[in-house]
Scaffold this motif. Structure first.
Motif, PDB file in Angstrom:
ATOM      1  N   LYS A 220       0.826  -1.210   0.000  1.00 32.83           N
ATOM      2  CA  LYS A 220       0.000   0.000   0.000  1.00 32.83           C
ATOM      3  C   LYS A 220       0.860   1.260   0.000  1.00 32.83           C
ATOM      4  O   LYS A 220       0.542   2.243  -0.693  1.00 32.83           O
ATOM      5  CB  LYS A 220      -0.914  -0.002   1.225  1.00 32.83           C
ATOM      6  N   LEU A 221       1.946   1.251   0.771  1.00 31.65           N
ATOM      7  CA  LEU A 221       2.829   2.416   0.788  1.00 31.65           C
ATOM      8  C   LEU A 221       3.441   2.670  -0.588  1.00 31.65           C
ATOM      9  O   LEU A 221       3.529   3.820  -1.035  1.00 31.65           O
ATOM     10  CB  LEU A 221       3.938   2.219   1.827  1.00 31.65           C
ATOM     11  N   VAL A 222       3.887   1.611  -1.258  1.00 33.03           N
ATOM     12  CA  VAL A 222       4.485   1.770  -2.586  1.00 33.03           C
ATOM     13  C   VAL A 222       3.464   2.322  -3.573  1.00 33.03           C
ATOM     14  O   VAL A 222       3.752   3.276  -4.322  1.00 33.03           O
ATOM     15  CB  VAL A 222       5.060   0.422  -3.072  1.00 33.03           C
ATOM     16  N   ILE A 223       2.278   1.750  -3.584  1.00 40.71           N
ATOM     17  CA  ILE A 223       1.246   2.187  -4.538  1.00 40.71           C
ATOM     18  C   ILE A 223       0.810   3.613  -4.242  1.00 40.71           C
ATOM     19  O   ILE A 223       0.701   4.454  -5.163  1.00 40.71           O
ATOM     20  CB  ILE A 223       0.044   1.226  -4.504  1.00 40.71           C
ATOM     21  N   PHE A 224       0.586   3.927  -2.979  1.00 44.99           N
ATOM     22  CA  PHE A 224       0.105   5.269  -2.649  1.00 44.99           C
ATOM     23  C   PHE A 224       1.191   6.307  -2.898  1.00 44.99           C
ATOM     24  O   PHE A 224       0.884   7.437  -3.306  1.00 44.99           O
ATOM     25  CB  PHE A 224      -0.346   5.307  -1.179  1.00 44.99           C
ATOM     26  N   ALA A 231      -0.034  12.370  -9.007  1.00 46.02           N
ATOM     27  CA  ALA A 231      -1.055  13.398  -8.786  1.00 46.02           C
ATOM     28  C   ALA A 231      -0.433  14.784  -8.652  1.00 46.02           C
ATOM     29  O   ALA A 231      -0.979  15.769  -9.171  1.00 46.02           O
ATOM     30  CB  ALA A 231      -1.874  13.053  -7.539  1.00 46.02           C
ATOM     31  N   VAL A 232       0.710  14.891  -7.963  1.00 50.56           N
ATOM     32  CA  VAL A 232       1.375  16.191  -7.820  1.00 50.56           C
ATOM     33  C   VAL A 232       1.825  16.710  -9.178  1.00 50.56           C
ATOM     34  O   VAL A 232       1.690  17.904  -9.489  1.00 50.56           O
ATOM     35  CB  VAL A 232       2.561  16.066  -6.844  1.00 50.56           C
ATOM     36  N   ILE A 233       2.358  15.826 -10.022  1.00 46.82           N
ATOM     37  CA  ILE A 233       2.814  16.255 -11.349  1.00 46.82           C
ATOM     38  C   ILE A 233       1.645  16.699 -12.217  1.00 46.82           C
ATOM     39  O   ILE A 233       1.715  17.734 -12.900  1.00 46.82           O
ATOM     40  CB  ILE A 233       3.599  15.110 -12.033  1.00 46.82           C
ATOM     41  N   ILE A 234       0.543  15.944 -12.183  1.00 42.18           N
ATOM     42  CA  ILE A 234      -0.576  16.213 -13.095  1.00 42.18           C
ATOM     43  C   ILE A 234      -1.464  17.343 -12.585  1.00 42.18           C
ATOM     44  O   ILE A 234      -1.865  18.230 -13.359  1.00 42.18           O
ATOM     45  CB  ILE A 234      -1.402  14.925 -13.301  1.00 42.18           C
ATOM     46  N   PHE A 235      -1.741  17.348 -11.281  1.00 45.43           N
ATOM     47  CA  PHE A 235      -2.743  18.282 -10.755  1.00 45.43           C
ATOM     48  C   PHE A 235      -2.148  19.494 -10.038  1.00 45.43           C
ATOM     49  O   PHE A 235      -2.909  20.382  -9.644  1.00 45.43           O
ATOM     50  CB  PHE A 235      -3.691  17.545  -9.797  1.00 45.43           C
ATOM     51  N   VAL A 236      -0.838  19.536  -9.863  1.00 45.97           N
ATOM     52  CA  VAL A 236      -0.220  20.687  -9.194  1.00 45.97           C
ATOM     53  C   VAL A 236       0.790  21.375 -10.101  1.00 45.97           C
ATOM     54  O   VAL A 236       0.673  22.577 -10.391  1.00 45.97           O
ATOM     55  CB  VAL A 236       0.451  20.252  -7.869  1.00 45.97           C
ATOM     56  N   GLU A 237       1.786  20.639 -10.558  1.00 45.22           N
ATOM     57  CA  GLU A 237       2.862  21.270 -11.330  1.00 45.22           C
ATOM     58  C   GLU A 237       2.389  21.717 -12.706  1.00 45.22           C
ATOM     59  O   GLU A 237       2.742  22.814 -13.157  1.00 45.22           O
ATOM     60  CB  GLU A 237       4.032  20.293 -11.452  1.00 45.22           C
ATOM     61  N   PHE A 238       1.607  20.881 -13.393  1.00 43.86           N
ATOM     62  CA  PHE A 238       1.133  21.258 -14.723  1.00 43.86           C
ATOM     63  C   PHE A 238       0.171  22.447 -14.693  1.00 43.86           C
ATOM     64  O   PHE A 238       0.349  23.407 -15.463  1.00 43.86           O
ATOM     65  CB  PHE A 238       0.497  20.050 -15.408  1.00 43.86           C
ATOM     66  N   LYS A 293       7.346   0.841 -10.953  1.00 45.28           N
ATOM     67  CA  LYS A 293       6.981   2.157 -10.408  1.00 45.28           C
ATOM     68  C   LYS A 293       8.027   3.204 -10.754  1.00 45.28           C
ATOM     69  O   LYS A 293       7.696   4.305 -11.234  1.00 45.28           O
ATOM     70  CB  LYS A 293       6.812   2.044  -8.888  1.00 45.28           C
ATOM     71  N   TYR A 294       9.307   2.887 -10.545  1.00 44.72           N
ATOM     72  CA  TYR A 294      10.333   3.902 -10.756  1.00 44.72           C
ATOM     73  C   TYR A 294      10.651   4.108 -12.232  1.00 44.72           C
ATOM     74  O   TYR A 294      11.159   5.169 -12.604  1.00 44.72           O
ATOM     75  CB  TYR A 294      11.596   3.543  -9.973  1.00 44.72           C
ATOM     76  N   ILE A 295      10.353   3.138 -13.086  1.00 39.70           N
ATOM     77  CA  ILE A 295      10.444   3.401 -14.529  1.00 39.70           C
ATOM     78  C   ILE A 295       9.410   4.447 -14.927  1.00 39.70           C
ATOM     79  O   ILE A 295       9.710   5.409 -15.659  1.00 39.70           O
ATOM     80  CB  ILE A 295      10.252   2.092 -15.316  1.00 39.70           C
ATOM     81  N   LEU A 296       8.182   4.283 -14.428  1.00 42.28           N
ATOM     82  CA  LEU A 296       7.135   5.266 -14.714  1.00 42.28           C
ATOM     83  C   LEU A 296       7.446   6.615 -14.068  1.00 42.28           C
ATOM     84  O   LEU A 296       7.254   7.668 -14.691  1.00 42.28           O
ATOM     85  CB  LEU A 296       5.781   4.737 -14.220  1.00 42.28           C
ATOM     86  N   VAL A 297       7.962   6.587 -12.826  1.00 43.45           N
ATOM     87  CA  VAL A 297       8.289   7.841 -12.141  1.00 43.45           C
ATOM     88  C   VAL A 297       9.402   8.582 -12.879  1.00 43.45           C
ATOM     89  O   VAL A 297       9.380   9.819 -12.989  1.00 43.45           O
ATOM     90  CB  VAL A 297       8.697   7.550 -10.681  1.00 43.45           C
ATOM     91  N   PHE A 298      10.375   7.838 -13.421  1.00 43.97           N
ATOM     92  CA  PHE A 298      11.470   8.478 -14.144  1.00 43.97           C
ATOM     93  C   PHE A 298      10.953   9.273 -15.332  1.00 43.97           C
ATOM     94  O   PHE A 298      11.319  10.447 -15.525  1.00 43.97           O
ATOM     95  CB  PHE A 298      12.475   7.424 -14.607  1.00 43.97           C
ATOM     96  N   TYR A 299      10.081   8.669 -16.135  1.00 39.87           N
ATOM     97  CA  TYR A 299       9.582   9.365 -17.319  1.00 39.87           C
ATOM     98  C   TYR A 299       8.605  10.485 -16.939  1.00 39.87           C
ATOM     99  O   TYR A 299       8.560  11.527 -17.606  1.00 39.87           O
ATOM    100  CB  TYR A 299       8.935   8.375 -18.279  1.00 39.87           C
ATOM    101  N   LEU A 300       7.824  10.288 -15.877  1.00 41.34           N
ATOM    102  CA  LEU A 300       6.963  11.376 -15.407  1.00 41.34           C
ATOM    103  C   LEU A 300       7.781  12.567 -14.930  1.00 41.34           C
ATOM    104  O   LEU A 300       7.487  13.723 -15.263  1.00 41.34           O
ATOM    105  CB  LEU A 300       6.055  10.862 -14.290  1.00 41.34           C
ATOM    106  N   LYS A 301       8.833  12.280 -14.150  1.00 40.88           N
ATOM    107  CA  LYS A 301       9.697  13.357 -13.672  1.00 40.88           C
ATOM    108  C   LYS A 301      10.437  14.034 -14.824  1.00 40.88           C
ATOM    109  O   LYS A 301      10.654  15.253 -14.810  1.00 40.88           O
ATOM    110  CB  LYS A 301      10.701  12.798 -12.665  1.00 40.88           C
ATOM    111  N   LYS A 302      10.843  13.248 -15.811  1.00 39.89           N
ATOM    112  CA  LYS A 302      11.546  13.828 -16.958  1.00 39.89           C
ATOM    113  C   LYS A 302      10.652  14.797 -17.725  1.00 39.89           C
ATOM    114  O   LYS A 302      11.061  15.919 -18.059  1.00 39.89           O
ATOM    115  CB  LYS A 302      12.030  12.703 -17.880  1.00 39.89           C
TER     116      LYS A 302
END
Length: 451
Positions: A220-224, A231-238, A293-302
């Motif tokens: 649950k911690l990993v998924i959340f 959510a921060v990238i899509i609904f806050v930073e953008f 998770k971190y493959i997806l996070v890498f491209y989201l952060k990029k």
């Protein structure tokens, strides 16, 4: 007039000699400035934005060095009353930080207890919130406390470099300690039997498969954590980028785009890796989930870095903090090993009787000697020799000798570096004295020609 010129020449010579004496005391600082000014530029840069970023980075480093020197002089010139005032303010702010940490830990503990004791609800959404309540509270605490720490550090009057390190230390303690509080809360709930005794060593009525339950909490911690990052990238930073680009309000322009903070992103990786280490034993598929998770996070952060963020106004000195992050990662590994070692070796809590590969054993470690005894005799003798006290003592002694050799080698290299620095300082002093001598001779010759 001749006497006045002689007096002026003496003052000029004293000024140069004073400069030479001061340069002996601040050689390392001057060397740092010279390296940044004359050798700090990267001539491989061809992009205009990269050149502008490199220029701002060098400018910030020079400003930070000058600010550190200003603060050192200010600290040296403080009166006793000023020292008492700043120490009292720091003590009060640290007490406030401790109160914030205690409040966060208490909320995590209560959320975990409430989530474990709460019965199933008829409402699916409410049941989902109750199940993920510890993860929600931990994530909110990890999101809010850095903002408080960044606000508090401005009033403690530290140097810019120490401000970054001290804030990182507080954030690291908050993130790792929150995981520790969660594990302690789970341990307290699993081992407590209020209505009856614990013949199995754990509360088998509420937790028939307690290893699976711990693995679920780590999952649950990993998924959340991934959901919050997305959510921060899509609904806050953008939306912030859109508002800043298309709104001419002065307050919005002052707010600006989101800064990409390297230390906070590194701490997020360390936090996620610690959770993965803890949950690997209880949820074997968690490393694969964490990898995805971190493959997806890498491209989201990029994408967010290129489109939504701007460079930090206070560039991070990665070269001076690599060791710090390695130490933090080592602390995370030590924290992750504690619950695994306790669950494997400790006889106070037995393996689950309802499920799992260790149903027939009291502890998970009991399967190891049984499997080793079934191996071929040669291999079995070799493994037993590796597990013997003689090998352990010999390995410990060899490791200590190797560490002493590395420490002695590092000390020798440090002495060589100091010797080379002294030689450079002497050469620079010699050149300055030659320049002073040439200038004084030239000054006397010009004076004699005028007379």
């Amino acid at each position: 007039s001749r006497q006045g010129l002689v007096v002026f020449h003496e003052h000029f010579t004293d000024l140069l000699s004073g400069t030479v004496r001061r340069s002996r005391q601040h050689t390392s600082l001057n060397t740092s400035f010279c390296n940044k000014v004359f050798a700090g530029w990267d001539f491989c840069i061809t992009n205009e934005n990269a050149a502008r970023l490199k220029r701002s980075s060098l400018l910030y480093e020079l400003k930070m060095d000058l600010e550190e020197e200003r603060i050192k002089r200010k600290m040296a010139n403080r009166t006793r009353g000023e020292k008492c005032r700043i120490y009292a303010l720091r003590a009060a702010l640290n007490l406030f930080v401790m109160a914030v940490l205690v409040a966060c830990f208490y909320c995590i503990y209560e959320a975990t207890v409430f989530s474990q004791r709460k019965q199933a609800e008829s409402n699916f959404l409410l049941e989902l919130v109750v199940e993920y309540l510890p993860s929600i509270v931990i994530t909110l605490a990890n999101f809010i406390t850095p903002l408080i720490f960044n606000l508090i550090i401005n009033f403690e009057d530290y140097s810019p470099a120490f401000e970054i390190r001290f804030t990182l230390m507080r954030c690291v303690f908050m993130r790792l300690a929150s995981i520790g509080v969660l594990l302690f809360s789970l341990w307290d709930q699993i081992t407590s039997c209020r209505n009856s005794g614990c013949p199995c060593g754990y509360n088998h009525q509420l937790y028939p498969c307690w290893e699976t339950h711990i693995g679920q909490e780590m999952y649950k911690l990993v998924i959340f954590d991934f959901l919050i990052i997305a959510a921060v990238i899509i609904f806050v930073e953008f939306p912030r980028k859109i508002i800043v680009n298309y709104c001419d309000c002065g307050l919005v322009k002052w707010w600006g785009q989101q800064e990409f903070a390297i230390p906070q992103n590194v701490l997020e990786i360390v936090y996620g890796q610690t959770i993965c280490w803890i949950g690997t034993f209880y949820c074997p598929l968690l490393p694969a989930i964490n990898t995805v998770k971190y493959i997806l996070v890498f491209y989201l952060k990029k994408v967010s870095l290129v489109t939504n963020c701007r460079p930090a106004t206070r560039p991070f000195r990665a070269s001076s903090s690599n060791f710090f992050f390695l130490v933090v990662l080592l602390i995370g590994l030590a924290l992750a090993s504690v619950p695994v070692i306790v669950s494997i070796v400790c006889f106070r809590i037995r393996s689950s009787r309802a499920c799992g590969p260790f149903v027939s054993y009291n502890t998970s470690w009991e399967v190891v000697p049984r499997v080793v005894s079934q191996l071929p005799p040669g291999l079995c003798s070799f493994l037993q020799a590796l597990a013997s006290e003689a090998f352990a003592v010999s390995f410990f002694v060899i490791t200590c000798l190797g560490m002493l050799y590395v420490i002695a080698l590092a000390g020798a290299h440090k002495r060589v570096i100091e010797h080379l620095r002294d030689q450079l300082a002497m050469v620079s002093l010699h050149m300055m004295m030659m320049i002073a001598s040439v200038l004084s001779d030239h000054f006397l010759i010009s004076v004699q020609q005028k007379l």
